[in-house]
Scaffold this motif. Structure first.
Motif, PDB file in Angstrom:
ATOM      1  N   MET A 133      26.907  60.131  19.166  1.00  0.00           N
ATOM      2  CA  MET A 133      27.035  61.065  20.213  1.00  0.00           C
ATOM      3  C   MET A 133      27.592  62.509  19.932  1.00  0.00           C
ATOM      4  O   MET A 133      28.880  62.466  19.014  1.00  0.00           O
ATOM      5  CB  MET A 133      27.737  60.576  21.316  1.00  0.00           C
ATOM      6  N   THR A 134      26.980  63.398  20.118  1.00  0.00           N
ATOM      7  CA  THR A 134      27.437  64.972  19.581  1.00  0.00           C
ATOM      8  C   THR A 134      28.067  65.702  20.917  1.00  0.00           C
ATOM      9  O   THR A 134      28.912  66.466  20.743  1.00  0.00           O
ATOM     10  CB  THR A 134      26.236  65.681  19.060  1.00  0.00           C
ATOM     11  N   ASP A 135      27.408  65.216  22.188  1.00  0.00           N
ATOM     12  CA  ASP A 135      27.852  65.863  23.264  1.00  0.00           C
ATOM     13  C   ASP A 135      27.978  64.692  24.401  1.00  0.00           C
ATOM     14  O   ASP A 135      26.992  64.149  24.860  1.00  0.00           O
ATOM     15  CB  ASP A 135      26.521  66.943  23.898  1.00  0.00           C
ATOM     16  N   LEU A 136      29.120  64.547  25.000  1.00  0.00           N
ATOM     17  CA  LEU A 136      29.280  63.592  25.865  1.00  0.00           C
ATOM     18  C   LEU A 136      28.622  63.650  27.070  1.00  0.00           C
ATOM     19  O   LEU A 136      28.414  62.778  27.921  1.00  0.00           O
ATOM     20  CB  LEU A 136      30.917  63.196  25.932  1.00  0.00           C
ATOM     21  N   VAL A 137      28.563  64.673  27.548  1.00  0.00           N
ATOM     22  CA  VAL A 137      27.654  65.294  28.715  1.00  0.00           C
ATOM     23  C   VAL A 137      26.302  64.669  28.500  1.00  0.00           C
ATOM     24  O   VAL A 137      25.491  63.989  29.434  1.00  0.00           O
ATOM     25  CB  VAL A 137      27.843  66.624  29.106  1.00  0.00           C
ATOM     26  N   THR A 138      25.641  65.181  27.486  1.00  0.00           N
ATOM     27  CA  THR A 138      24.335  64.903  27.143  1.00  0.00           C
ATOM     28  C   THR A 138      24.104  63.350  27.197  1.00  0.00           C
ATOM     29  O   THR A 138      22.866  62.753  27.595  1.00  0.00           O
ATOM     30  CB  THR A 138      23.672  65.604  25.826  1.00  0.00           C
ATOM     31  N   ASP A 139      25.159  62.772  26.685  1.00  0.00           N
ATOM     32  CA  ASP A 139      25.098  61.246  26.264  1.00  0.00           C
ATOM     33  C   ASP A 139      25.079  60.769  27.452  1.00  0.00           C
ATOM     34  O   ASP A 139      24.195  59.693  27.951  1.00  0.00           O
ATOM     35  CB  ASP A 139      26.150  60.940  25.503  1.00  0.00           C
ATOM     36  N   TYR A 140      25.930  61.044  28.615  1.00  0.00           N
ATOM     37  CA  TYR A 140      25.894  60.171  29.880  1.00  0.00           C
ATOM     38  C   TYR A 140      24.743  60.549  30.640  1.00  0.00           C
ATOM     39  O   TYR A 140      24.245  59.376  31.307  1.00  0.00           O
ATOM     40  CB  TYR A 140      27.056  61.147  30.673  1.00  0.00           C
ATOM     41  N   TRP A 141      23.788  61.452  30.473  1.00  0.00           N
ATOM     42  CA  TRP A 141      22.665  61.736  31.548  1.00  0.00           C
ATOM     43  C   TRP A 141      21.598  61.334  30.656  1.00  0.00           C
ATOM     44  O   TRP A 141      20.354  61.197  31.392  1.00  0.00           O
ATOM     45  CB  TRP A 141      22.773  63.320  31.974  1.00  0.00           C
ATOM     46  N   THR A 142      21.385  61.341  29.573  1.00  0.00           N
ATOM     47  CA  THR A 142      20.117  60.794  28.676  1.00  0.00           C
ATOM     48  C   THR A 142      20.283  59.385  28.188  1.00  0.00           C
ATOM     49  O   THR A 142      19.156  58.868  27.910  1.00  0.00           O
ATOM     50  CB  THR A 142      20.041  61.893  27.394  1.00  0.00           C
ATOM     51  N   THR A 143      21.464  58.668  28.314  1.00  0.00           N
ATOM     52  CA  THR A 143      21.389  57.142  27.897  1.00  0.00           C
ATOM     53  C   THR A 143      20.987  56.355  28.878  1.00  0.00           C
ATOM     54  O   THR A 143      20.593  56.844  29.860  1.00  0.00           O
ATOM     55  CB  THR A 143      22.972  56.902  27.667  1.00  0.00           C
ATOM     56  N   ARG A 144      20.802  55.216  28.674  1.00  0.00           N
ATOM     57  CA  ARG A 144      20.350  53.977  29.769  1.00  0.00           C
ATOM     58  C   ARG A 144      21.147  54.233  30.985  1.00  0.00           C
ATOM     59  O   ARG A 144      22.354  54.167  30.666  1.00  0.00           O
ATOM     60  CB  ARG A 144      20.065  52.717  29.045  1.00  0.00           C
ATOM     61  N   PRO A 145      20.759  54.084  32.128  1.00  0.00           N
ATOM     62  CA  PRO A 145      21.466  54.255  33.155  1.00  0.00           C
ATOM     63  C   PRO A 145      22.472  53.232  33.384  1.00  0.00           C
ATOM     64  O   PRO A 145      23.571  53.261  33.906  1.00  0.00           O
ATOM     65  CB  PRO A 145      20.406  53.911  34.351  1.00  0.00           C
ATOM     66  N   ASP A 146      22.274  51.894  32.771  1.00  0.00           N
ATOM     67  CA  ASP A 146      23.197  50.857  32.822  1.00  0.00           C
ATOM     68  C   ASP A 146      24.523  50.855  31.947  1.00  0.00           C
ATOM     69  O   ASP A 146      25.413  50.282  32.190  1.00  0.00           O
ATOM     70  CB  ASP A 146      22.591  49.400  32.739  1.00  0.00           C
ATOM     71  N   LEU A 147      24.403  51.886  30.966  1.00  0.00           N
ATOM     72  CA  LEU A 147      25.691  52.248  30.136  1.00  0.00           C
ATOM     73  C   LEU A 147      26.474  53.258  30.602  1.00  0.00           C
ATOM     74  O   LEU A 147      27.475  53.533  30.085  1.00  0.00           O
ATOM     75  CB  LEU A 147      24.922  52.743  28.651  1.00  0.00           C
ATOM     76  N   ARG A 148      25.989  54.117  31.766  1.00  0.00           N
ATOM     77  CA  ARG A 148      26.841  55.135  32.079  1.00  0.00           C
ATOM     78  C   ARG A 148      28.219  54.553  32.983  1.00  0.00           C
ATOM     79  O   ARG A 148      29.200  55.422  32.768  1.00  0.00           O
ATOM     80  CB  ARG A 148      26.034  55.983  33.357  1.00  0.00           C
TER      81      ARG A 148
END
Length: 636
Positions: free
Chosen positions: A503-518
């Motif tokens: 992960m480089t940007d935790l905001v990008t990670d939150y919104w682009t990862t699989r929803p069940d991982l949020r």
């Protein structure tokens, strides 16, 4: 520096064994072999040991098995298959009889995520969790509990949690009820719920409260649930009798570091034996607990890591055996005679294709203290021959741990002349609940990164690393830690970084990862990016690229739905804008991790060359006494 091609061939030919499971009739064991040239699985072998392993999916088909479950009649497997690292799986019924063709139950790439598919004992239905929106049939944010008609493909929603949660269901052996997890009360929490298939009733069975988590298994007759739950200071083992709604604690002491529980089907029909998997000092061990008396006894302890899978009618056990200097395998062993010489291997690989134990580096426990005095553990692999530098290999999760079992990455690096440290930083499992939960005090990018940095300094003080000759790599959260190190740690401590799917940007990670991982991100960070925008920003390496002084190699699987390729795109734009040099190694046919044998070869060779070039050639000064680095108070 290069590596012996013959050794690398043998290392890559050593597959990683995952998820061994014995058939309900006890006659077969199935597993996955990650990085196996012919295909990762499922593979099966008879527990009698009278035939070699064989692959059930078509060899070299391009499809991989993501997970599987045994059919109740032991004649087939329900297989979740995927391609090139994608995580949206199709479902097939694959027969043990090679003459019977596989049956498609759910099309490949259905447009949503599916977990825990199991066949009902009636042979007509599947039970699974899916992120399929009941109203539209398309992918959504919430995982629902589904019943699937195997003949018609019709899907019926059984239960819908309020929040997104990875709720892998477990069907009881009688087919009447489903045990699953929900986090309705807290994004980090996991409560046990039971759905009754006959009445449709859905109820909470046990809630450990707040952010605490529980996980459970059915008794062989489906009347009771054994579960491990997080408590205020340690994990404990409980038992619930559903007929009487009675809860009894079987283990409630930190002296027994309970991690998981299994309730195997016994050949004589008995149901009194629980397998307790412990994890202390980052090493897995096992014990037997008698439900009727509460008596507990350690079993299968010794030099190897032995995890009991299931008992056999003749009194032997099927076990997963792990060690640093040989690939993990499956063996049978008598409980009363745990001498390794009596073990019978069920998963042999061809002679001469694997590295011998003498070619591999043992995993040594290595301890140090972090900035706040917390004692941290890791595994040290010493270089084969003279060390030219050190590489820190950070695990993902972060809720996971290295346990000293066979791992080709440190073995390849050690063979090439690098000392390798695998740190189990705060947040790791295997070192107690308090250690695991300590990462939440700061959130990601907190003192767990100091645990890694002080581990490097401890290596230097031990003469195992030198300033300007330390690199870092890791997958997923390990990749995030590699990004963090190159943007926050001085060049004399970290001179080169190779983040893999990090992960480089935790905001990008939150919104682009699989929803069940949020919810996992929310639990670790203490909230969402909308609730904690400054914290998410200050913990994101992308905002600190101007600090990069050392060498950088970015590794990414381009089909990764977990840490998506968008992380690489935005980071490359930022690096280019600032004129910061970097290298890339991109795999179009890999997802969250590099697993295909040919790609593994390319990755290992590139890592070795990258760190060798970053450390530079040895000179007379480097051949002298290793430099000593003074560490701050509280470190060692």
């Amino acid at each position: 520096m290069s590596i012996d091609p013959g050794f690398l061939d043998r290392l890559i030919a050593a597959p990683r064994l995952l998820f061994p499971a014995v058939s309900p009739d006890g006659r077969w064991v199935a597993w996955l072999w990650n990085s196996k040239e012919e295909g990762n699985g499922p593979w099966i072998a008879p527990t009698a040991g009278d035939a070699p392993p064989r692959l059930l999916l078509e060899p070299w088909s391009g499809w991989d098995c993501e997970s599987f479950s045994w059919a109740p009649d032991s004649l087939s497997l329900i297989v979740a298959r995927r391609r090139d690292g994608e995580e949206q799986v199709g479902l097939q019924r694959v027969w043990l009889d090679p003459a019977r063709p596989a049956e498609t139950l759910l099309p490949d790439r259905p447009g949503y995520y599916v977990y825990g598919a199991q066949q009902h004992p009636d042979g007509c239905r599947l039970i699974y969790a899916a992120s399929r929106d009941p109203a539209t049939g398309a992918g959504g944010d919430i995982l629902h509990l589904y019943e699937h008609d195997m003949a018609t493909g019709a899907q019926r929603v059984l239960a819908s949690p309020r929040r997104s949660c990875k709720l892998t269901p477990k069907l009881d052996p009688t087919g009447h009820r489903i045990l699953y997890l929900r986090n309705d009360h807290h994004p980090s929490g996991r409560a046990l719920w039971v759905h009754d298939l006959e009445t449709g009733a859905d109820r909470e069975l046990y809630n450990p409260g707040g952010p605490a988590k529980a996980e459970g298994v059915w008794s062989p007759d489906g009347s009771r649930v054994a579960f491990v739950a997080e408590g205020p200071t340690h994990k404990r083992l409980g038992l619930i009798d559903l007929a009487f709604d009675q809860l009894r604690w079987l283990v409630d002491t930190p002296a027994i570091p309970v991690e998981h529980v299994r309730w195997p089907r016994q050949a004589d029909g008995g149901q009194d034996l629980l397998v307790v998997l412990e994890s202390g000092a980052a090493r897995d061990e096992a014990g037997f607990l008698m439900v009727s008396t509460g008596a507990y006894a350690p079993v299968f302890r010794g030099g190897d890591i032995l995890r009991p899978v299931a008992p056999l009618p003749d009194g032997r056990w099927v076990l997963e055996r792990g060690r640093a200097t040989a690939p993990t395998d499956i063996v049978t062993l008598a409980a009363e005679a745990p001498d390794q010489l009596t073990a019978h291997q069920l998963t042999p690989l061809p002679d001469g294709t694997l590295p011998g134990p003498a070619e591999l580096s043992p995993a040594e426990p290595f301890w140090w203290h972090s900035v706040d005095g917390l004692r941290v553990q890791g595994w040290l692999y010493r270089a084969r021959g003279e060390a030219r530098g050190a590489v820190i290999h950070v695990h993902g999760g972060p809720t996971a741990h290295y346990d000293g079992r066979f791992d080709p990455v440190p073995q390849a690096l050690a063979r090439a002349g690098f000392n390798v440290l695998q740190p189990n930083y705060r947040g790791s499992t295997g070192l107690g609940l308090a250690f695991q939960e300590a990462i939440k005090d700061d959130g990601w990018g907190g003192r767990e990164q100091e645990d890694i940095r002080t581990g490097i300094l401890a290596l230097m003080n031990a003469g195992l690393a030198r300033p300007g000759r330390v690199g870092i790599t890791g997958l997923s959260y390990g990749g995030y830690s590699a990004w963090w190190a190159i943007t926050h740690v001085p060049r004399e401590v970290i001179v080169a970084s190779a983040p893999i799917c990090g992960m480089t940007d935790l905001v990008t990670d939150y919104w682009t990862t699989r929803p069940d991982l949020r919810p996992y991100s929310e639990a670790m960070m203490g909230g969402t990016p909308d609730e904690l925008p400054e914290k998410y920003r200050e913990r994101s390496p992308i905002h600190f690229v101007d600090r990069i002084e050392g060498r950088l190699l970015i590794v990414q699987g381009l089909t990764d739905p977990n840490v998506t390729p968008e992380h690489v795109e935005i980071m490359r734009a930022e690096l280019d804008a600032r004129g910061i040099p970097y290298e890339t190694l991109l795999f179009p046919d890999e997802g969250h991790g590099i697993v295909k044998p040919g790609n593994c070869r390319g990755l290992y060779e590139r890592l070795i060359a990258f760190f060798s070039e970053a450390f530079g050639p040895s000179d007379a000064e480097d051949q002298g006494t290793p430099a000593t680095v003074t560490v701050a108070a509280g470190e060692s």
